[in-house]
Enzyme design. Structure first.
Site, short mmCIF file in Angstrom:
data_model
loop_
_atom_site.label_atom_id
_atom_site.label_comp_id
_atom_site.label_asym_id
_atom_site.label_seq_id
_atom_site.Cartn_x
_atom_site.Cartn_y
_atom_site.Cartn_z
N SER A 165 -43.60 -59.79 -25.12
CA SER A 165 -42.92 -61.08 -25.28
C SER A 165 -43.76 -62.20 -24.70
O SER A 165 -44.48 -62.01 -23.71
CB SER A 165 -41.56 -61.03 -24.56
OG SER A 165 -40.93 -62.31 -24.60
N TYR A 176 -37.28 -59.84 -16.51
CA TYR A 176 -37.71 -59.50 -17.87
C TYR A 176 -39.18 -59.86 -18.06
O TYR A 176 -39.96 -59.09 -18.63
CB TYR A 176 -36.83 -60.22 -18.88
CG TYR A 176 -37.26 -60.09 -20.32
CD1 TYR A 176 -37.11 -58.88 -21.00
CD2 TYR A 176 -37.79 -61.17 -21.01
CE1 TYR A 176 -37.49 -58.75 -22.33
CE2 TYR A 176 -38.16 -61.06 -22.35
CZ TYR A 176 -38.01 -59.85 -23.00
OH TYR A 176 -38.40 -59.73 -24.31
#
Length: 281
Positions: A165, A176
Protein backbone atom coordinates in the site's frame (compact mmCIF):
# COMPACT_ATOMS: atom_id res chain seq x y z
CA UNK A 1 -15.16 4.24 -0.32
CA UNK A 2 -17.88 2.55 -2.38
CA UNK A 3 -18.70 5.65 -4.40
CA UNK A 4 -19.65 5.61 -8.06
CA UNK A 5 -16.53 5.55 -10.20
CA UNK A 6 -15.69 8.88 -11.84
CA UNK A 7 -15.60 8.85 -15.63
CA UNK A 8 -11.80 8.63 -15.67
CA UNK A 9 -11.77 5.54 -13.46
CA UNK A 10 -14.60 3.89 -15.38
CA UNK A 11 -12.86 4.45 -18.72
CA UNK A 12 -9.60 3.15 -17.31
CA UNK A 13 -11.42 0.04 -16.13
CA UNK A 14 -12.87 -0.46 -19.60
CA UNK A 15 -9.42 -0.13 -21.18
CA UNK A 16 -8.05 -2.66 -18.70
CA UNK A 17 -10.84 -5.06 -19.63
CA UNK A 18 -10.07 -4.66 -23.33
CA UNK A 19 -6.40 -5.36 -22.66
CA UNK A 20 -7.37 -8.50 -20.74
CA UNK A 21 -9.02 -9.83 -23.87
CA UNK A 22 -5.77 -9.47 -25.77
CA UNK A 23 -3.88 -11.39 -23.08
CA UNK A 24 -5.99 -14.55 -23.00
CA UNK A 25 -3.77 -17.53 -22.30
CA UNK A 26 -1.00 -15.57 -20.59
CA UNK A 27 -1.14 -17.89 -17.56
CA UNK A 28 -2.01 -21.13 -19.36
CA UNK A 29 -0.57 -24.16 -17.60
CA UNK A 30 0.12 -22.28 -14.38
CA UNK A 31 -1.45 -22.61 -10.96
CA UNK A 32 -1.97 -19.33 -9.11
CA UNK A 33 -2.94 -18.94 -5.46
CA UNK A 34 -4.83 -15.73 -4.72
CA UNK A 35 -5.43 -14.90 -1.06
CA UNK A 36 -8.24 -12.69 0.17
CA UNK A 37 -10.14 -13.71 -2.94
CA UNK A 38 -13.70 -13.39 -1.64
CA UNK A 39 -14.09 -9.73 -2.55
CA UNK A 40 -12.34 -6.58 -3.74
CA UNK A 41 -8.95 -6.70 -5.43
CA UNK A 42 -8.43 -10.39 -4.66
CA UNK A 43 -11.68 -11.32 -6.36
CA UNK A 44 -10.69 -9.21 -9.35
CA UNK A 45 -7.27 -10.86 -9.61
CA UNK A 46 -8.70 -14.38 -9.42
CA UNK A 47 -11.40 -13.78 -12.02
CA UNK A 48 -9.08 -12.02 -14.47
CA UNK A 49 -6.30 -14.60 -14.06
CA UNK A 50 -8.78 -17.37 -14.83
CA UNK A 51 -9.78 -15.66 -18.08
CA UNK A 52 -6.09 -15.58 -18.97
CA UNK A 53 -5.72 -19.33 -18.53
CA UNK A 54 -4.60 -19.70 -14.92
CA UNK A 55 -5.74 -22.54 -12.73
CA UNK A 56 -6.76 -20.54 -9.67
CA UNK A 57 -6.77 -21.44 -5.98
CA UNK A 58 -8.96 -18.91 -4.19
CA UNK A 59 -8.24 -18.56 -0.47
CA UNK A 60 -10.23 -16.73 2.19
CA UNK A 61 -11.56 -17.17 5.71
CA UNK A 62 -15.04 -16.41 4.41
CA UNK A 63 -17.21 -18.94 2.59
CA UNK A 64 -18.12 -16.07 0.24
CA UNK A 65 -15.05 -17.16 -1.70
CA UNK A 66 -17.03 -20.18 -2.89
CA UNK A 67 -19.29 -17.85 -4.88
CA UNK A 68 -16.29 -16.45 -6.76
CA UNK A 69 -15.01 -19.97 -7.45
CA UNK A 70 -18.44 -20.89 -8.82
CA UNK A 71 -18.43 -17.81 -11.07
CA UNK A 72 -15.08 -18.83 -12.51
CA UNK A 73 -16.16 -22.44 -13.01
CA UNK A 74 -19.41 -21.41 -14.69
CA UNK A 75 -17.39 -19.34 -17.16
CA UNK A 76 -15.28 -22.37 -18.03
CA UNK A 77 -12.31 -21.68 -15.77
CA UNK A 78 -10.50 -24.07 -13.45
CA UNK A 79 -10.65 -23.08 -9.78
CA UNK A 80 -10.98 -24.39 -6.24
CA UNK A 81 -11.68 -22.68 -2.92
CA UNK A 82 -9.66 -23.08 0.26
CA UNK A 83 -10.98 -21.78 3.57
CA UNK A 84 -8.02 -20.81 5.75
CA UNK A 85 -7.01 -18.30 8.41
CA UNK A 86 -3.81 -16.88 6.97
CA UNK A 87 -2.96 -15.04 10.15
CA UNK A 88 -1.58 -18.45 11.19
CA UNK A 89 1.21 -20.51 9.63
CA UNK A 90 -1.02 -23.58 9.86
CA UNK A 91 -3.57 -21.82 7.65
CA UNK A 92 -0.92 -20.96 5.06
CA UNK A 93 0.38 -24.53 5.08
CA UNK A 94 -3.16 -25.84 4.57
CA UNK A 95 -3.58 -23.47 1.62
CA UNK A 96 -0.43 -24.66 -0.15
CA UNK A 97 -1.10 -28.32 0.62
CA UNK A 98 -4.59 -28.07 -0.88
CA UNK A 99 -3.24 -26.40 -4.01
CA UNK A 100 -0.53 -29.02 -4.43
CA UNK A 101 -2.93 -31.89 -3.84
CA UNK A 102 -5.35 -30.58 -6.44
CA UNK A 103 -2.96 -29.29 -9.11
CA UNK A 104 0.62 -30.21 -8.24
CA UNK A 105 3.05 -27.30 -8.41
CA UNK A 106 2.16 -23.76 -7.32
CA UNK A 107 3.67 -21.40 -9.90
CA UNK A 108 2.37 -18.05 -8.67
CA UNK A 109 1.31 -16.70 -5.27
CA UNK A 110 -0.57 -13.40 -4.95
CA UNK A 111 -0.60 -12.33 -1.29
CA UNK A 112 -3.59 -10.01 -1.07
CA UNK A 113 -4.83 -10.34 2.54
CA UNK A 114 -4.71 -7.11 4.54
CA UNK A 115 -6.51 -3.86 5.15
CA UNK A 116 -6.97 -1.14 7.72
CA UNK A 117 -9.24 -2.22 10.58
CA UNK A 118 -9.31 1.08 12.46
CA UNK A 119 -8.67 4.64 11.28
CA UNK A 120 -7.53 7.09 13.94
CA UNK A 121 -4.49 9.00 15.17
CA UNK A 122 -1.88 6.65 16.61
CA UNK A 123 -2.26 7.84 20.20
CA UNK A 124 -5.85 6.57 20.18
CA UNK A 125 -4.94 2.96 19.28
CA UNK A 126 -5.16 0.40 22.06
CA UNK A 127 -2.46 -2.24 22.48
CA UNK A 128 -4.64 -5.06 21.19
CA UNK A 129 -5.70 -2.96 18.18
CA UNK A 130 -2.08 -2.37 17.17
CA UNK A 131 -1.35 -6.08 17.39
CA UNK A 132 -4.49 -6.91 15.41
CA UNK A 133 -3.49 -4.54 12.59
CA UNK A 134 -0.06 -6.17 12.32
CA UNK A 135 -1.54 -9.67 12.38
CA UNK A 136 -4.02 -8.72 9.68
CA UNK A 137 -1.75 -6.91 7.24
CA UNK A 138 1.73 -8.42 7.71
CA UNK A 139 1.49 -11.99 8.96
CA UNK A 140 -0.64 -13.42 6.11
CA UNK A 141 2.07 -12.34 3.66
CA UNK A 142 4.89 -13.62 5.88
CA UNK A 143 3.18 -16.99 6.31
CA UNK A 144 2.11 -17.27 2.68
CA UNK A 145 5.65 -16.73 1.42
CA UNK A 146 7.07 -19.16 3.98
CA UNK A 147 4.57 -21.87 3.03
CA UNK A 148 5.03 -21.64 -0.74
CA UNK A 149 8.79 -21.16 -0.91
CA UNK A 150 9.97 -24.77 -0.34
CA UNK A 151 8.16 -25.99 -3.45
CA UNK A 152 9.37 -23.07 -5.55
CA UNK A 153 12.96 -23.52 -4.36
CA UNK A 154 12.81 -27.23 -5.18
CA UNK A 155 11.57 -26.45 -8.73
CA UNK A 156 13.91 -23.45 -9.02
CA UNK A 157 11.10 -21.28 -10.34
CA UNK A 158 8.16 -19.28 -9.06
CA UNK A 159 6.58 -15.85 -8.78
CA UNK A 160 5.30 -14.05 -5.69
CA UNK A 161 3.36 -10.79 -5.87
CA UNK A 162 2.65 -9.09 -2.56
CA UNK A 163 -0.11 -6.49 -2.30
CA UNK A 164 1.22 -3.59 -0.27
CA UNK A 165 0.00 0.00 0.00
CA UNK A 166 1.04 3.60 -0.53
CA UNK A 167 -0.31 4.10 3.01
CA UNK A 168 3.22 3.58 4.29
CA UNK A 169 3.15 7.38 4.12
CA UNK A 170 -0.28 8.53 5.23
CA UNK A 171 -2.36 9.55 8.23
CA UNK A 172 -4.57 7.84 10.84
CA UNK A 173 -3.38 4.28 10.22
CA UNK A 174 0.13 4.01 11.59
CA UNK A 175 -0.02 0.29 12.56
CA UNK A 176 -1.30 -0.58 9.08
CA UNK A 177 1.47 1.55 7.57
CA UNK A 178 4.03 -0.31 9.67
CA UNK A 179 2.63 -3.66 8.52
CA UNK A 180 2.79 -2.67 4.85
CA UNK A 181 6.30 -1.30 5.36
CA UNK A 182 7.13 -4.79 6.58
CA UNK A 183 5.61 -6.25 3.39
CA UNK A 184 7.86 -3.98 1.33
CA UNK A 185 10.95 -5.06 3.29
CA UNK A 186 9.95 -8.71 2.99
CA UNK A 187 9.56 -8.28 -0.76
CA UNK A 188 13.03 -6.78 -1.20
CA UNK A 189 14.76 -9.27 1.08
CA UNK A 190 13.11 -12.39 -0.37
CA UNK A 191 13.92 -11.23 -3.89
CA UNK A 192 17.56 -10.77 -2.90
CA UNK A 193 17.66 -14.16 -1.21
CA UNK A 194 15.94 -16.22 -3.89
CA UNK A 195 16.82 -14.68 -7.25
CA UNK A 196 19.42 -17.42 -7.68
CA UNK A 197 16.60 -19.96 -7.23
CA UNK A 198 14.69 -18.56 -10.19
CA UNK A 199 12.05 -16.97 -7.96
CA UNK A 200 10.82 -13.43 -8.57
CA UNK A 201 9.25 -11.43 -5.72
CA UNK A 202 7.61 -8.06 -6.33
CA UNK A 203 4.90 -5.96 -4.73
CA UNK A 204 2.19 -3.55 -5.79
CA UNK A 205 1.63 -0.60 -3.46
CA UNK A 206 -2.04 0.07 -4.07
CA UNK A 207 -3.48 3.53 -3.70
CA UNK A 208 -7.05 4.38 -2.76
CA UNK A 209 -9.30 2.02 -4.70
CA UNK A 210 -13.00 2.27 -5.42
CA UNK A 211 -14.77 -1.00 -4.60
CA UNK A 212 -18.28 -2.26 -3.91
CA UNK A 213 -19.34 -2.20 -0.25
CA UNK A 214 -17.58 -4.98 1.67
CA UNK A 215 -19.98 -7.81 2.44
CA UNK A 216 -17.87 -8.67 5.46
CA UNK A 217 -16.45 -5.48 7.02
CA UNK A 218 -12.96 -5.44 8.48
CA UNK A 219 -14.39 -3.78 11.57
CA UNK A 220 -17.89 -4.80 12.57
CA UNK A 221 -18.19 -2.07 15.19
CA UNK A 222 -20.17 0.98 14.15
CA UNK A 223 -18.03 4.08 13.67
CA UNK A 224 -18.52 6.99 16.04
CA UNK A 225 -18.88 10.48 14.57
CA UNK A 226 -15.26 11.17 15.53
CA UNK A 227 -14.04 7.95 13.90
CA UNK A 228 -15.99 8.77 10.74
CA UNK A 229 -14.27 12.13 10.64
CA UNK A 230 -10.85 10.53 10.99
CA UNK A 231 -11.70 8.18 8.15
CA UNK A 232 -12.85 11.01 5.90
CA UNK A 233 -9.51 12.70 6.57
CA UNK A 234 -7.80 9.61 5.12
CA UNK A 235 -9.97 9.83 2.00
CA UNK A 236 -9.16 13.53 1.59
CA UNK A 237 -5.43 12.96 2.11
CA UNK A 238 -5.39 10.05 -0.35
CA UNK A 239 -6.99 12.11 -3.11
CA UNK A 240 -4.87 15.17 -2.34
CA UNK A 241 -1.57 13.28 -2.59
CA UNK A 242 -2.56 11.51 -5.81
CA UNK A 243 -1.50 13.59 -8.79
CA UNK A 244 -4.74 12.48 -10.45
CA UNK A 245 -6.77 13.47 -7.36
CA UNK A 246 -8.98 10.42 -7.52
CA UNK A 247 -9.26 6.85 -6.37
CA UNK A 248 -8.32 4.08 -8.77
CA UNK A 249 -10.46 1.18 -9.92
CA UNK A 250 -10.06 -2.48 -9.04
CA UNK A 251 -9.22 -3.15 -12.70
CA UNK A 252 -6.35 -0.64 -12.54
CA UNK A 253 -4.84 -2.49 -9.57
CA UNK A 254 -5.45 -5.95 -11.03
CA UNK A 255 -3.70 -5.06 -14.28
CA UNK A 256 -0.43 -4.24 -12.54
CA UNK A 257 -0.60 -7.21 -10.16
CA UNK A 258 -1.02 -9.61 -13.06
CA UNK A 259 1.68 -7.87 -15.08
CA UNK A 260 4.14 -8.57 -12.26
CA UNK A 261 2.88 -12.16 -12.06
CA UNK A 262 3.46 -12.70 -15.78
CA UNK A 263 6.50 -13.34 -17.94
CA UNK A 264 6.18 -9.77 -19.18
CA UNK A 265 7.91 -8.80 -15.91
CA UNK A 266 10.59 -11.49 -16.19
CA UNK A 267 13.42 -9.01 -15.51
CA UNK A 268 11.76 -7.46 -12.45
CA UNK A 269 12.29 -8.59 -8.88
CA UNK A 270 12.58 -6.89 -5.50
CA UNK A 271 10.47 -4.00 -6.79
CA UNK A 272 7.55 -2.23 -5.13
CA UNK A 273 5.39 -0.64 -7.85
CA UNK A 274 3.15 2.19 -6.60
CA UNK A 275 -0.27 2.30 -8.23
CA UNK A 276 -1.70 5.44 -6.69
CA UNK A 277 -2.16 7.97 -9.44
CA UNK A 278 1.32 9.40 -8.91
CA UNK A 279 1.40 9.06 -5.11
CA UNK A 280 4.61 7.11 -4.47
CA UNK A 281 3.82 6.39 -0.82
Amino acid sequence: MANTLPDTGRLAGQRAGQRAGRLAGRFAGRTMIVTGAAQGIGRGVARRAATEGATVVLVDRSTLVDEVTAEIASAGGMAISVHADLETFAGAQRMVAAAQEAFGAVHILVNNVGGTIWAKPYEHYAEDEIEAEIRRSLFPTLWGCRAVLPGMVARRSGVIVNVSSIATRSIHRVPYAAAKGGVNALTASLAFEHAEDGIRVNAVATGGTEAPPRRIPRNEQRQSAQEAGWYEAIVAQTKATSLMHRYGSIAEQVGVILFLASDEASYMTGTVVPVGGGDLG
